[in-house]
Every structure is written in C-alpha cells, then in structure tokens.
Design a protein around this motif. Structure first.
Motif, PDB file in Angstrom:
ATOM      1  N   VAL A 427      -5.773  10.760  -1.342  1.00 33.28           N
ATOM      2  CA  VAL A 427      -5.408  10.313   0.584  1.00 33.28           C
ATOM      3  C   VAL A 427      -5.876   9.264   0.683  1.00 33.28           C
ATOM      4  CG1 VAL A 427      -7.456  11.117   2.039  1.00 33.28           C
ATOM      5  CG2 VAL A 427      -7.460  12.656   0.260  1.00 33.28           C
ATOM      6  N   GLY A 428      -4.987   8.637   1.644  1.00 33.39           N
ATOM      7  CA  GLY A 428      -5.037   7.484   1.929  1.00 33.39           C
ATOM      8  C   GLY A 428      -5.426   6.984   3.706  1.00 33.39           C
ATOM      9  N   LYS A 487       8.284   1.044   2.042  1.00 28.18           N
ATOM     10  CA  LYS A 487       7.850   2.101   1.010  1.00 28.18           C
ATOM     11  C   LYS A 487       7.969   2.265  -0.279  1.00 28.18           C
ATOM     12  CE  LYS A 487      11.139   4.522   4.516  1.00 28.18           C
ATOM     13  NZ  LYS A 487       9.791   5.275   5.379  1.00 28.18           N
ATOM     14  N   LYS A 488       8.374   1.222  -1.392  1.00 30.78           N
ATOM     15  CA  LYS A 488       8.545   1.256  -2.384  1.00 30.78           C
ATOM     16  C   LYS A 488       7.828   0.891  -2.815  1.00 30.78           C
ATOM     17  CE  LYS A 488      13.777   0.773  -2.824  1.00 30.78           C
ATOM     18  NZ  LYS A 488      14.628  -0.238  -3.087  1.00 30.78           N
ATOM     19  N   ASP A 519       0.903   5.735   8.000  1.00 32.53           N
ATOM     20  CA  ASP A 519       1.446   5.383   7.085  1.00 32.53           C
ATOM     21  C   ASP A 519       1.579   6.617   5.763  1.00 32.53           C
ATOM     22  OD1 ASP A 519       2.770   2.757   6.103  1.00 32.53           O
ATOM     23  OD2 ASP A 519       1.233   3.507   4.473  1.00 32.53           O
ATOM     24  N   GLY A 520       0.169   7.057   5.384  1.00 35.07           N
ATOM     25  CA  GLY A 520       0.663   7.909   4.332  1.00 35.07           C
ATOM     26  C   GLY A 520       1.863   8.622   4.489  1.00 35.07           C
ATOM     27  N   VAL A 521       2.280   9.457   5.882  1.00 29.70           N
ATOM     28  CA  VAL A 521       3.277  10.143   5.180  1.00 29.70           C
ATOM     29  C   VAL A 521       4.693   8.777   5.043  1.00 29.70           C
ATOM     30  CG1 VAL A 521       5.350  11.702   7.147  1.00 29.70           C
ATOM     31  CG2 VAL A 521       2.504  11.847   6.764  1.00 29.70           C
ATOM     32  N   ASP A 522       4.969   8.498   5.586  1.00 31.06           N
ATOM     33  CA  ASP A 522       6.252   8.022   5.367  1.00 31.06           C
ATOM     34  C   ASP A 522       6.135   7.188   3.718  1.00 31.06           C
ATOM     35  OD1 ASP A 522       7.601   5.366   6.461  1.00 31.06           O
ATOM     36  OD2 ASP A 522       6.757   3.789   4.657  1.00 31.06           O
ATOM     37  N   MET A 539       0.702  17.297   4.734  1.00 35.70           N
ATOM     38  CA  MET A 539       0.780  15.586   6.123  1.00 35.70           C
ATOM     39  C   MET A 539       0.679  16.110   7.250  1.00 35.70           C
ATOM     40  SD  MET A 539       3.978  14.023   4.323  1.00 35.70           S
ATOM     41  CE  MET A 539       5.561  15.457   4.076  1.00 35.70           C
ATOM     42  N   ALA A 540      -0.454  15.361   7.706  1.00 38.84           N
ATOM     43  CA  ALA A 540      -0.484  15.283   8.930  1.00 38.84           C
ATOM     44  C   ALA A 540       1.172  14.559  10.035  1.00 38.84           C
ATOM     45  CB  ALA A 540      -1.526  14.786   9.451  1.00 38.84           C
TER      46      ALA A 540
END
Length: 670
Positions: A427-428, A487-488, A519-522, A539-540
C-alpha cells in the motif's frame, strides 16, 4: 486561511441531535481486545482532514482553551456527524458538542479556465475565537449554502451571522470584534446562467471542458469579493481587499508585528535548501541557514523573542523535529524528535499544541513543553481504538536502484511473533502518521492484517523532477517524465522493499498483491507492464492511457499533460506509449486487476477496460456515483474497503478459486 468549500447537493439532511451527540461522545477503552475491522476504521472520530493547510483547531486569546470540530462518519446512513467542542488545556475538561448541521463540504480551488475544482477532500470546519474570547464563529450549511454562525462560549443557541446567496469561502473577526469579514463570489450565479444561455446555441468544445466531470463547459471564473457584517445590526459593507490575506504555515507574525518567514535560498526556485529569516526587537533581522532550517516546514512565535519551527530530518526525511530559536541569543535547540506525524500546531499558554498521529494511533492533540520538549496528551477522541488488537509494526528503510532513500512500515497480523511466508499486500504512497487506508484511504491496512496479510506501507522516494533545482512545476514534471524516470524510480523503490522482505523470509513471493491510488496507480501500472511480481492488483481509478490523457480530461488539461511529457494522441502507437500504457500492453498482462473509480474519473479507465475485455483478461471496474478523486461518502469508502479485502483474499488466500465473494459479483456480459 480560506475555507472555500463545495456544498454537496446530495448531502443528507441534518442528523438528529441526540444521535450525533451520542456518536461524537467517546468512552474509555474497556474490556477485552478485538480485531480491527472496516467499520471501526470508517467511523473513527476525526480532527481535521486529509490535506489540512492550517491547524485544525484554534486557541483562545488567553491561550488556555482550544476549540475544534469533531467529525464522525456513519456508513449506514451515508452521512456525518459534526460538532464543536471546547477543551480546557490545563484541566482537560471537554464541553458537550455544539452540533453542526447541513452536511459536510469539500475543499475546492481554481484551475486555469476551470473554477471550483475539487479533489474530494472534506473541508475542516475550524471555529475561530472572537478577540475577547467570548464567542466562536464557524461555517455551516444553511439551505445548501455555506454561511457563518456564531455561538457564545458560555453557552446558548448558535446565531446565523450571514444570509449570503452564495457560499461563504473565508472569514475572520475584525480586531475590535464588532464585525466579521467574509469572502464570497457573488457573480457565480450569473456565470452559471451564462452557460445555460450559451447552450441554447450549442456549446463550443474548448478549454473550459472536462468531459469526465460534466457534459457542458465550466462557468467562467468569477472574482472573489470581501464584505463585513456588523454583529449588532446585521448591516453589510464592502471590506477592504487589503485585509483579505492570511499567514500561511511558511510565515508567522507575532503580537508586536515581528515577522518570520521560510524561503528557498535561491530566489526563483521552487525546490532546494531553505532558510528562515526572523525579526527581533530593535528591527534587526536574523537568518538561520543550518541543516534544520534547510528543511523547515512550519513556524510559530512563542513570544517576542522565541520562535519555534518544525523540520524534516533523518533517513528519507522520515523524522520530524521541533526546534526552539532564541532570537536574543541567536541560539537554537531541539525540543522534540519523533517519527510521528506532527501537523498543524498553535502556541498556547501550556505549550505548543499540535495534531499528532503515530503509525498505530489516530490523530489526537498533544502539548509540547516549551522548555523540555516533553509531550502531554490533551485529547484523544478515539480511546476505544486502544482496545483494538494490532500486530507488530516495524519501521523499514531502504534505497532504490539509483540510491534514493525511502521508508515505510511493515504491519504484521495480530499474534504473529515470527513472520515467515506471509501473503503480502503493498500500500502506498505515504507512510507518515496513522496507517489507516493508505494515501486516498481506500485500502484498510489494519483490517487487512487482521485477515492474515502482512501489509507493507511504503513512502515514495523524492520526485525525480526535484532532484535538481527547478524554477517551475512544469519544468520538474518534464524532468520526471523524461524517459519515464520517475515511474522507474518509484517502481524500483517498491521492488527493493519487497526484495528485502523476501530475503528475510517474511513474505511468500508467490502471494504478493499491489494497490494504487493516484501516484500509486502510476507506479502500479508501470510495474504490471515491466515486472511479473504481483498475483493481484487493486487500484483506485486508472489509467493514463493516450485517450484519457488527450481527450477525457479536456483540452486544457490535455495541453498541460502533453507539455509535461505525455505522448500526444498522434503518437498513441509509439514505443514510448507502449513503455507506460496498460491498455497498449493488455495482451501480455495476465494479473487480475480491480479498479474502483469515482464517476468523475471512470473515463480514465475505459480504454484499459476495453483493451482487457477484448483480450479476455481479468479486469473488474466499479464506478461510484457523485464521487471525486478522494471518496467523500462513508458508504462508498466502506464498500471499497470491503471489496479490496475480498479481492486479495480471493486471489492471494484462495488462489483465485471457489465461489466469488458477494462484493465481486460476476460480470453482466455485454
């Protein structure tokens, strides 16, 4: 501080007074412990909100009392109870709540061409003391419009101060306490009517549109105007715009007019080391440029000669320190160093009062002694939480493949003393403060642990675009998106934390789930494309595929996104798109994906949903009505909590076999 808020058209009518009085009242924890569940989490009593820009409470002029608003969700009724309480700092006595009716409101802000945008963050109702300390003023919705109310501190019925035809967005007491100044946008109704009239000839699709939000253009932004209402007569006059400003967390002015301010060392930059300037008696200005001041966040005057400030420090800035600066001697000393989240402080006669959260304890009020730094609990609105059985919580530190530090917390199931081979949910993307539901609050951490999962709550590393000095956010975004560097970097950090736990034998590498919000989805979508690590993902909202970036968010935001580095629609089949687009990689991504989205954002997900559906890949999309980036409705939060738990139990514990839980009802085939 502005209290601009969006009155929600579907908010429930004022709750019954006796029910809300009971729900806002707390009792000491007693009896045996019990497991954490989603209802306990949803219905915690809250002080402030998820994104406070000022302390969610105020201190009386004599420094001896605190006024704050408690808010508690009721998922069954899908509404909230709110009430103002007054706390005596020395005795700890708390008044009965002054109930606030009319439903909640959301924070809102303007984007260029798009006024009154909201991310779904609940607006905190912050009561404000009159200069003589005998009255409190606050906002409340009346007939759907945010108005100003006032109530005598000694008791009595609240009185309505304003009868504005549009929402009150900000207010303050006059220095003599005889008036209240407030801000509104009186031209909003005419701007909305202009859109209706325009529609008679058909709307031009242009920068005012955001199709996923509404099927017409946004009204033009209107000017904010300030007024003052006389409390004795109700007479209203135009107020001087010069009085509209407020002091933010990066500056402070004391009673004698001395100012202190946090600024970046290099003029024109939006990142990098900071310094503090402060005036002392005699007019001399002092500067602090040491390590503590380089990462200063907030500051407060204790008196004319002593300034307090908070700063981030430690590995990955995971710690907070409070520093006292004596301007007479120009000496500084640390009062407090803590891993707790310390937010929104105000000076009082009994110490610096702060809203504080630890990883295992929800927000409460603490007083920090000015001389010793000792902490004293003033108010815990959730003592019942102490009876909840929690597992061990371990603070972790690690680095990603380019050496950027990060930190997080590993939450183990209750009763587990030696973790080995546990299923893991990640979780982030922030692990500061109470571990509730991650950023966005949709993935219930302690209830997941109670079901037998280890939960890794990570804090993302520093944004790649900020690793070098920049003058604008657009410049930072371009650097972060170049070569998909951010992203990386974020993906590498998540993988490094998982590898650390796998090496210790804590988790089962074949039973790892990943979550994502914003940003966690990204980062989750990038990991799905490039790493076959996760058994299931929830994901949300999702995703940043070409159609979403260039169409569903509208022409203005599409221009911003492509300027930052997202490919234009003409490049939708390029290799650069295939590096990040989940829709473009549907053929080779087999991980089951759950998406729970707001109706204002579900168009983000349509491209990837269609791609996965046509490839026969497992993707489930759920859409919640009248929602935002952050869910504001308690019933929806509870449903999202439950479905996320069911999703990971089904895929990580049941191996994706057996009957589907009710929350994961079979798809109605097209």
């Amino acid at each position: 501080m502005a209290v601009a808020a969006l009155a929600l058209s579907q908010a429930a009518p004022p709750p019954q007074a006796d029910r809300c009085t009971e729900r806002l009242h707390w009792r000491s924890a007693a009896g045996s412990t019990r497991p954490s569940d989603i209802d306990v989490l949803v219905e915690l009593r809250d002080i402030g909100g998820q994104a406070d820009v000022e302390a969610p409470f105020t201190v009386s002029p004599d420094g001896r009392k605190i006024a704050l608003t408690l808010r508690r969700a009721d998922a069954g009724r899908n509404d909230f109870c709110q009430g103002i309480v007054i706390l005596d700092i020395r005795s700890g006595e708390v008044s009965a709540p002054i109930l606030i009716g009319g439903g909640v409101a959301l924070n809102r802000y303007d984007l260029p061409k798009i006024p009154d945008f909201s991310g779904g963050v609940l607006a905190a109702v912050i009561p404000r003391w009159s200069p003589d300390g005998t009255w409190l003023a606050y906002t409340e919705r009346r007939d759907g419009i945010v108005q100003i109310m006032r109530v005598a501190v000694a008791g009595g019925e609240p009185l309505q101060v304003t009868h504005s035809p549009v929402d009150v967005r900000d207010f303050s007491w006059s220095k003599d306490g005889k008036e209240i100044e407030y801000a509104t946008r009186p031209d909003d109704p005419s701007a909305a009517q202009a859109v209706i009239e325009e529609g008679k000839d058909g709307y031009r699709f242009d920068g005012r549109w955001m199709p996923e939000w509404r099927f017409s253009p946004f009204p033009r932004p209107t000017a904010t105007r300030r007024f003052a209402v006389a409390l004795s007569s109700g007479a209203i006059r135009a107020a001087d715009a010069a009085t509209a400003g407020s002091v933010g967390p990066g500056s402070a002015i004391n009673a004698s007019g001395f100012e202190a301010r946090i600024a970046f060392r290099t003029t024109g930059l939006i990142n990098g080391p900071k310094f503090i300037t402060a005036s002392r008696k005699g007019g001399e200005r002092l500067e602090c440029r040491d390590a503590a001041c380089a990462k200063a966040r907030q500051l407060w005057w204790r008196d004319e000669r002593r300034l307090l400030f908070s700063s981030e420090t430690g590995p990955a800035d995971s710690l907070t320190e409070i520093v006292s600066w004596d301007l007479t001697t120009n000496k500084r000393r640390r009062l407090l160093l803590t891993s707790d989240r310390v937010d929104g402080c105000r000076p009082s006669a009994e110490g610096l009062v702060c809203a504080v959260e630890s990883s295992t304890v929800p927000r409460r009020l603490m007083a920090i002694d000015y001389d010793t730094g000792a902490e004293r609990e003033l108010l815990d609105p959730n003592p019942e939480w102490r009876a909840i059985a929690l597992g061990e919580v371990r603070r972790l530190h690690w680095k990603n493949d380019i050496g950027l530090e990060s930190f997080g917390d590993l939450v183990l199931p209750p009763g587990v003393t030696k973790a080995a081979g546990l299923p893991l949910v990640v979780v982030g993307y922030q692990s500061r403060g109470f571990l509730r539901g991650g950023t966005g609050d949709l993935f219930p951490i302690f209830p997941l642990a109670a079901r037998g999962f280890a939960v890794l709550v990570y804090t993302r590393p520093a944004f790649f675009g900020y690793l070098k000095p920049v003058e604008t956010q657009a410049e930072a975004d371009r650097r972060g998106f170049e070569g998909w560097a951010d992203k990386k970097s974020g993906a590498s950090s998540i993988l490094a934390a998982i590898a650390m736990l796998e090496k210790e034998g804590v988790v089962d590498p074949n039973r790892i789930g990943l979550t994502g919000f914003s940003d966690g989805v990204d980062k989750a979508t990038y990991l799905l494309i490039h790493h076959n690590v996760f058994r299931a993902v929830a994901m949300a909202g999702c995703c940043s595929d070409p159609l979403m970036v260039n169409a569903s968010i509208g022409p203005y935001l599409a221009k911003v996104a492509t300027a930052a580095g997202f490919p234009a629609y003409k490049d939708r089949n390029s290799e650069r798109v295939r590096e990040y687009s989940l829709a473009a990689n549907a053929a080779h991504v087999d991980t089951p994906i759950l998406i729970q989205s707001a109706d204002r954002e579900y168009m983000h997900s349509l491209e990837v949903e269609a791609a996965f559906r046509q490839e026969g890949k497992p993707l489930s999309l759920y859409v919640f009505p009248d929602e935002y980036h952050i869910f504001w409705q308690p019933a929806h939060r509870r449903a999202a909590y439950a479905r996320n738990i069911d999703w990971f139990e089904y895929h990580l514990l049941a191996d994706g076999k057996g009957p589907l839980p009710r929350s994961l009802a079979p798809l109605v085939q097209p």
